[in-house]
Design an enzyme around this catalytic site. Structure first.
Site, PDB file in Angstrom:
ATOM      1  N   ASP A   7       0.669  -1.085  -0.008  1.00  0.00           N
ATOM      2  CA  ASP A   7       0.119  -0.226   0.151  1.00  0.00           C
ATOM      3  C   ASP A   7       0.823   1.366   0.056  1.00  0.00           C
ATOM      4  OD1 ASP A   7      -1.847   2.131   0.468  1.00  0.00           O
ATOM      5  OD2 ASP A   7      -2.899   1.121   2.279  1.00  0.00           O
ATOM      6  N   ASP A 105      -3.754   2.191  -5.208  1.00  0.00           N
ATOM      7  CA  ASP A 105      -2.467   2.224  -4.832  1.00  0.00           C
ATOM      8  C   ASP A 105      -2.226   1.106  -3.719  1.00  0.00           C
ATOM      9  OD1 ASP A 105      -3.739   3.094  -2.400  1.00  0.00           O
ATOM     10  OD2 ASP A 105      -2.010   4.324  -1.699  1.00  0.00           O
ATOM     11  N   GLU A 106      -2.915   0.165  -3.913  1.00  0.00           N
ATOM     12  CA  GLU A 106      -2.955  -1.183  -3.170  1.00  0.00           C
ATOM     13  C   GLU A 106      -2.817  -2.379  -3.933  1.00  0.00           C
ATOM     14  OE1 GLU A 106      -5.683  -1.342   0.436  1.00  0.00           O
ATOM     15  OE2 GLU A 106      -5.594   0.872  -0.046  1.00  0.00           O
TER      16      GLU A 106
HETATM   17  P1  TTP Z   1      -5.343   4.997   0.890  1.00  0.00           P
HETATM   18  O1  TTP Z   1      -4.203   3.797   0.462  1.00  0.00           O
HETATM   19  O2  TTP Z   1      -6.680   4.517   1.709  1.00  0.00           O
HETATM   20  O3  TTP Z   1      -4.788   6.358   1.375  1.00  0.00           O
HETATM   21  P2  TTP Z   1      -3.376   6.821   1.354  1.00  0.00           P
HETATM   22  O4  TTP Z   1      -2.238   6.300   0.094  1.00  0.00           O
HETATM   23  O5  TTP Z   1      -3.465   8.417   0.931  1.00  0.00           O
HETATM   24  O6  TTP Z   1      -2.623   7.134   2.629  1.00  0.00           O
HETATM   25  P3  TTP Z   1      -2.097   5.692   3.669  1.00  0.00           P
HETATM   26  O7  TTP Z   1      -0.492   6.038   3.736  1.00  0.00           O
HETATM   27  O8  TTP Z   1      -2.688   5.743   4.731  1.00  0.00           O
HETATM   28  O9  TTP Z   1      -2.118   4.289   2.781  1.00  0.00           O
HETATM   29  O10 TTP Z   1      -5.888   5.916  -0.562  1.00  0.00           O
HETATM   30  C1  TTP Z   1      -4.851   5.716  -1.916  1.00  0.00           C
HETATM   31  C2  TTP Z   1      -5.590   7.030  -2.251  1.00  0.00           C
HETATM   32  O11 TTP Z   1      -7.018   7.104  -2.952  1.00  0.00           O
HETATM   33  C3  TTP Z   1      -5.421   8.219  -1.526  1.00  0.00           C
HETATM   34  O12 TTP Z   1      -4.106   8.929  -1.836  1.00  0.00           O
HETATM   35  C4  TTP Z   1      -6.371   9.360  -2.210  1.00  0.00           C
HETATM   36  C5  TTP Z   1      -7.723   8.248  -2.941  1.00  0.00           C
HETATM   37  N1  TTP Z   1      -8.786   8.262  -1.773  1.00  0.00           N
HETATM   38  C6  TTP Z   1      -9.863   9.084  -2.005  1.00  0.00           C
HETATM   39  O13 TTP Z   1      -9.968   9.651  -2.972  1.00  0.00           O
HETATM   40  N2  TTP Z   1     -10.961   9.102  -1.335  1.00  0.00           N
HETATM   41  C7  TTP Z   1     -10.935   8.329   0.006  1.00  0.00           C
HETATM   42  O14 TTP Z   1     -11.766   8.348   0.786  1.00  0.00           O
HETATM   43  C8  TTP Z   1      -9.753   7.541   0.240  1.00  0.00           C
HETATM   44  C9  TTP Z   1      -9.662   6.649   1.617  1.00  0.00           C
HETATM   45  C10 TTP Z   1      -8.636   7.380  -0.653  1.00  0.00           C
HETATM   46 MG    MG Z   2      -2.114   4.238   0.495  1.00  0.00          MG
END
Ligand code: TTP
Ligand code: MG
Length: 352
Positions: A7, A105-106
């Site tokens: 992730d 991104d996962e």
């Molecule tokens: P995530 O992997 O949930 O978050 P992140 O990568 O920003 O942070 P983390 O380090 O905790 O993993 O989500 C990936 C991307 O998806 C995030 O950068 C933006 C988008 N996203 C949205 O647009 N709306 C949302 O509600 C979420 C959870 C994510």
């Molecule tokens: Mg992320």
């Protein structure tokens, strides 16, 4: 079985910091709306500096300003994040293990029976390669099931590397709040709270029949997870040979009619391409991307090869209904794909 879960950290914000290194160290918020209308939108993500002030995905942008008035606001540049995402996903697919993309991104990789030692080696190499080739930070989780690997990843963020083995799972889970289990949202959390179930340990000590009564089949899945049983598998969506189309909706929606119309449109395009290339298909799959950028897929295998447009559309409609029954999150993008193709006239099977 060893599952690797990757992730990216604060993904959209990290991409922006890469574009403009001056943003590093500042409080950065990525939102849905243009600058002139930003207060009406929501936060998509925030970097870790911003998270210290309580700014997180999903909160209204105007609330983010209340938490930190000098933040740097940027409108999301989705094509750029999509491109970066594709580079990462292609790199992961290059390892030859089954890959399931779970979000922009996962992704989860099924390393099979390589054992933890080798799995850790592969995980470290992947983390290093992502850092070297994209200059973006990520976190890797390793465990014996997909859900536990995701949790190992989540609890090691940011820029971390977490391993949870069969021997460690009980201790890893028991003190965590129930919402640490993927799939437990505020509504389920509330229902469990009424039953005085607050931690995953409480869940493992509860009555599975009562959970089933209150939460349906999900209750049993959660009970199993809380007891260290993870049945989730890595499922690949893309076949080597397939024809697919996907499209972003004009507006995020939960409206079944809008989504079904989009499925029909995409089915027609997929069918037209298959007819042009003279391919028959055995599998029909759909993919949706939700407003929060997570995604889900569903597919059905026919017991015959088909060349029917109606069949793609009909199965697509059934699959989307099943997905939409599972949750009522807003959908932003829909995809239709046919696979297990064979040449229509020669009847030569290319892939099953
Ligand atoms: P995530 O992997 O949930 O978050 P992140 O990568 O920003 O942070 P983390 O380090 O905790 O993993 O989500 C990936 C991307 O998806 C995030 O950068 C933006 C988008 N996203 C949205 O647009 N709306 C949302 O509600 C979420 C959870 C994510
Ligand atoms: Mg992320």
């Amino acid at each position: 079985m060893v599952i690797l879960y990757i992730d990216m950290d604060y993904f959209f914000a990290a991409c922006e910091q890469l574009k403009n290194p001056e943003l590093k160290g500042k409080v950065v918020v990525i939102g849905t709306n243009k600058e002139d209308n930003k207060m009406k939108g929501v936060v998509q993500t925030a970097n870790y500096e911003a998270r210290k002030y309580g700014i997180k995905s999903g909160i209204p942008t105007k609330d983010a300003y209340k938490l930190y008035k000098d933040l740097v606001y940027l409108e999301a540049d989705e094509p750029y994040y999509e491109k970066t995402s594709k580079t990462i996903m292609d790199m992961l697919k290059g390892y030859g293990f089954p890959v399931e993309q779970e979000s922009i991104d996962e992704a989860a990789l099924d390393l099979g029976d390589v054992g933890y030692e080798k799995g850790i080696g592969i995980g470290k190499e992947i983390k290093k390669r992502i850092n070297n080739e994209t200059n973006l930070p990520c976190t890797v989780g390793i465990s014996f099931g997909k859900t536990f690997a995701k949790m190992a990843c989540e609890s090691s963020k940011p820029d971390g590397f977490g391993i949870v083995t069969e021997n460690e799972i009980t201790d890893f889970l028991k003190t965590k709040p129930v919402k640490a289990l993927p799939g437990i949202g505020p509504k389920t959390e509330e229902k469990l709270k009424i039953l005085r179930i607050n931690t995953i340990g409480d869940l493992s000590d509860s009555d599975p029949l009562l959970l089933k009564e209150k939460l349906g089949i999900v209750g049993i899945e959660l009970y199993n997870l809380s007891n260290g049983i993870d049945k989730s598998k890595v499922v690949e969506f893309e076949e080597v040979l397939s024809i697919g189309r996907e499209r972003t909706l004009n507006e995020e929606t939960t409206d079944v009619t809008v989504i079904k119309n989009m499925i029909s449109e995409l089915s027609k395009e997929v069918f037209e391409e298959s007819a042009k290339k003279n391919f028959w298909f055995k599998d029909v799959g759909i993919k949706v991307r939700y407003a929060d950028f997570t995604q889900a897929t569903k597919s059905k295998t026919l017991n015959h090869y088909s060349s029917s447009e109606e069949e793609i559309e009909r199965i697509g409609a059934v699959l989307i209904k099943e997905l939409m029954n599972k949750n009522n999150k807003k959908i932003r993008k829909v995809g239709v794909r046919i696979s297990s193709l064979m040449k229509g006239n020669s009847q030569k099977r290319l892939i099953v």
